[in-house]
Motif scaffolding. Structure first.
Motif, mmCIF file in Angstrom:
data_model
loop_
_atom_site.group_PDB
_atom_site.id
_atom_site.type_symbol
_atom_site.label_atom_id
_atom_site.label_comp_id
_atom_site.label_asym_id
_atom_site.label_seq_id
_atom_site.Cartn_x
_atom_site.Cartn_y
_atom_site.Cartn_z
ATOM 1 N N VAL A 73 2.622 -6.021 -2.134
ATOM 2 C CA VAL A 73 1.585 -5.789 -1.101
ATOM 3 C C VAL A 73 0.322 -5.165 -1.436
ATOM 4 N N LEU A 74 -0.702 -6.005 -1.079
ATOM 5 C CA LEU A 74 -2.003 -5.611 -1.462
ATOM 6 C C LEU A 74 -2.479 -4.566 -0.334
ATOM 7 N N LEU A 75 -2.567 -3.540 -0.638
ATOM 8 C CA LEU A 75 -3.004 -2.670 0.579
ATOM 9 C C LEU A 75 -4.285 -1.748 0.419
ATOM 10 N N ILE A 96 8.222 -2.743 3.163
ATOM 11 C CA ILE A 96 8.600 -3.800 2.845
ATOM 12 C C ILE A 96 8.417 -4.139 1.163
ATOM 13 N N ALA A 97 7.458 -3.360 0.708
ATOM 14 C CA ALA A 97 7.120 -3.727 -0.764
ATOM 15 C C ALA A 97 8.122 -3.190 -1.876
ATOM 16 N N ASP A 98 8.080 -3.821 -2.851
ATOM 17 C CA ASP A 98 8.579 -3.543 -4.189
ATOM 18 C C ASP A 98 7.640 -2.753 -4.818
ATOM 19 N N VAL A 99 6.498 -3.432 -4.872
ATOM 20 C CA VAL A 99 5.162 -2.636 -5.577
ATOM 21 C C VAL A 99 4.028 -2.757 -4.538
ATOM 22 N N ILE A 100 3.256 -1.713 -4.542
ATOM 23 C CA ILE A 100 2.153 -1.680 -3.649
ATOM 24 C C ILE A 100 0.942 -1.453 -4.751
ATOM 25 N N VAL A 101 -0.071 -2.281 -4.456
ATOM 26 C CA VAL A 101 -1.464 -2.401 -5.001
ATOM 27 C C VAL A 101 -2.451 -1.686 -4.186
ATOM 28 N N MET A 146 -6.112 -0.849 -3.115
ATOM 29 C CA MET A 146 -7.562 -1.506 -3.429
ATOM 30 C C MET A 146 -8.480 -0.730 -2.664
ATOM 31 N N ASN A 147 -9.648 -0.698 -3.181
ATOM 32 C CA ASN A 147 -10.741 0.134 -2.484
ATOM 33 C C ASN A 147 -12.022 -0.446 -3.173
ATOM 34 N N ASP A 148 -13.050 -0.811 -2.310
ATOM 35 C CA ASP A 148 -14.270 -1.037 -2.928
ATOM 36 C C ASP A 148 -14.322 -2.010 -4.125
ATOM 37 N N GLY A 149 -13.214 -2.943 -3.855
ATOM 38 C CA GLY A 149 -13.175 -4.088 -4.988
ATOM 39 C C GLY A 149 -12.548 -3.868 -6.348
ATOM 40 N N ALA A 150 -12.001 -2.714 -6.190
ATOM 41 C CA ALA A 150 -11.201 -2.276 -7.230
ATOM 42 C C ALA A 150 -9.910 -1.839 -6.995
ATOM 43 N N ILE A 151 -8.882 -1.853 -8.230
ATOM 44 C CA ILE A 151 -7.626 -1.516 -7.889
ATOM 45 C C ILE A 151 -7.429 0.414 -8.261
ATOM 46 N N GLU A 152 -6.987 1.138 -7.147
ATOM 47 C CA GLU A 152 -7.117 2.517 -7.255
ATOM 48 C C GLU A 152 -5.588 2.740 -7.613
ATOM 49 N N ASP A 153 -4.438 2.143 -7.413
ATOM 50 C CA ASP A 153 -3.154 2.637 -7.924
ATOM 51 C C ASP A 153 -2.194 1.246 -7.663
ATOM 52 N N VAL A 154 -1.366 1.408 -8.530
ATOM 53 C CA VAL A 154 -0.025 0.269 -8.712
ATOM 54 C C VAL A 154 1.209 0.884 -9.006
ATOM 55 N N GLY A 155 2.144 0.705 -8.066
ATOM 56 C CA GLY A 155 3.509 0.943 -8.306
ATOM 57 C C GLY A 155 4.482 1.050 -6.974
ATOM 58 N N PRO A 156 5.661 1.597 -7.325
ATOM 59 C CA PRO A 156 6.700 1.152 -6.395
ATOM 60 C C PRO A 156 6.204 2.481 -5.020
ATOM 61 N N PRO A 157 6.675 2.005 -3.867
ATOM 62 C CA PRO A 157 6.066 2.908 -2.608
ATOM 63 C C PRO A 157 6.408 4.459 -2.931
ATOM 64 N N VAL A 181 3.903 5.816 -5.481
ATOM 65 C CA VAL A 181 2.655 5.947 -4.956
ATOM 66 C C VAL A 181 2.280 6.871 -3.842
ATOM 67 N N TYR A 182 3.342 7.205 -2.867
ATOM 68 C CA TYR A 182 3.302 8.123 -1.655
ATOM 69 C C TYR A 182 3.151 9.474 -2.510
ATOM 70 N N LEU A 183 4.353 9.858 -3.169
ATOM 71 C CA LEU A 183 4.715 11.087 -3.702
ATOM 72 C C LEU A 183 3.891 11.622 -4.920
ATOM 73 N N ARG A 184 3.485 10.641 -5.785
ATOM 74 C CA ARG A 184 2.793 11.032 -6.896
ATOM 75 C C ARG A 184 1.549 10.333 -6.870
ATOM 76 N N PRO A 185 0.534 10.085 -6.088
ATOM 77 C CA PRO A 185 -0.697 9.212 -6.108
ATOM 78 C C PRO A 185 -1.655 9.501 -7.292
ATOM 79 N N ALA A 186 -2.147 8.379 -7.807
ATOM 80 C CA ALA A 186 -2.965 8.258 -8.845
ATOM 81 C C ALA A 186 -4.263 8.691 -8.912
ATOM 82 N N SER A 187 -4.899 8.867 -7.361
ATOM 83 C CA SER A 187 -6.158 9.292 -7.118
ATOM 84 C C SER A 187 -6.414 9.919 -5.841
#
Length: 353
Positions: free
Chosen positions: A35-37, A202-207, A209-220, A223-229
């Motif tokens: 999922v591109l989110l 639904i996702a196995d992997v969430i990507v 995106m913000n302002d044309g760049a990828i902020e984070d990639v990983g399983p839901p 990404v929810y419990l240990r966000p990268a940014s």
């Protein structure tokens, strides 16, 4: 290592002076549901359109199963797309709609009929083959669009906010069906949405995106419990960010000083760096125990009952913004009440960007 189903290499996209995508590098595994989110204008739909061949990137390459398709037109790519408006033909029967792509590919009528029947059965609508589009509900039309896309057996199925036009209850039902169908057929799905709950469902992997760049990639869960940014932490549901500074750093653990006190957090950062601690509302507690540390006293400002929990906000001295709390169903609080707050340091996530 197996070849990715999809690979973006250095994808950039400019519309005049505006950079819609900036150096996208992303590999999508075969058979995954990705999922591109992100918010509107984040670049997710632009990236999907580049994958489908509807847009040509300003720079970079698109590979599908190792083959460079950057200059290949949409009709010749091993992809199909399900759009939000479904794009079904009202003058055709359901079977005619589902079989249209096969007919355009010159598939013989007997084989076409068998594949259409199988596709309709797959989405639970085999009994509708002779009906017209106007006889179906919104959810049924969405399933017909999905059957039409899958019947041509694409390597990658693209879904451009396909559930956006459905009401909440039907959208939740279709999320479950989409996930089940994807697991059954094993096709790689790339799905665009701005709905965080939909992405996590639904996702196995969430990507992210913000302002044309990828902020984070990983399983839901990650990404929810240990966000990268900070952006991911705030975009993925409700969150509390507590700004602080690293007092000491050693062996993958840092001591962070905040307006609420000092905390030892696992993570990497240089001493003296400005950081933030991410703390989800459900990880704030009114009771001590279980290794929790005291954060201090807070005054409840607002409280609302949401069925499964109480959603609250509370003001604490030293913080510029109220904390968001999600308290248990039976824990009643009232505006103006003063409560003690506790948290497990293991639930605090160190954010360096």
């Amino acid at each position: 290592m197996s070849t990715p189903a999809v690979e973006f290499r250095g994808i950039a996209m400019h519309f005049g002076d505006k950079a819609a995508l900036r150096g996208i590098d992303l590999a999508i595994a075969e058979g995954s549901f990705v999922v591109l989110l992100g918010p509107s204008g984040g670049g997710k739909t632009t990236l999907l359109n580049i994958l489908g061949g509807f847009l040509g990137p300003t720079a970079g390459q698109v590979l599908i199963k190792g083959a460079d398709v950057t200059q290949v037109p949409p009709a010749k790519r091993p992809t199909t797309t399900v759009f939000q408006d479904y794009a079904l033909f009202p003058h055709m029967s359901i079977a005619g709609n589902v079989g249209f792509g096969l007919k355009m590919r010159g598939v013989p009528k007997t084989e076409r009929s068998a594949r259409v029947e199988k596709a309709l059965d797959m989405v639970g609508l085999g009994h509708t083959a002779l009906r017209r589009i106007h006889e179906l509900s919104g959810g049924q039309r969405q399933r017909i669009a999905l059957a039409r896309a899958l019947v041509v057996e694409p390597s990658v199925l693209l879904l451009d906010e396909p559930l956006g036009a459905l009401d909440l209850k039907l959208r939740r039902q279709m999320q479950e069906e989409l996930k089940a169908i994807q697991k059954r057929v094993g096709t790689t799905f790339v799905h665009v949405t701005h709905d965080q709950e939909e992405a996590m469902a639904i996702a196995d992997v969430i990507v992210v995106m913000n302002d044309g760049a990828i902020e984070d990639v990983g399983p839901p869960e990650r990404v929810y419990l240990r966000p990268a940014s900070r952006f991911t932490a705030n975009f993925m549901g409700d969150n509390n960010l507590i700004e602080g500074r690293v007092a000491r750093a050693e062996h993958g653990c840092v001591a962070v000083t905040t307006p609420l006190g000092g905390f030892d957090i696992r993570g990497d950062a240089e001493a003296g760096a400005s950081v933030a601690l991410s703390l989800r509302p459900e990880h704030l507690h009114t009771e001590a125990g279980g290794g929790r540390v005291a954060l201090g006293r807070a005054t409840v400002m607002e409280a609302g009952f949401f069925g499964t929990h109480h959603q609250c906000s509370a003001r604490m001295d030293g913080l510029d913004t109220p904390l968001k709390l999600r308290l248990p169903q039976k824990r009643l609080v009232q505006p103006g009440e003063v409560i003690g707050l506790h948290a497990d340091p293991g639930d605090m996530v160190l954010l360096t960007r």
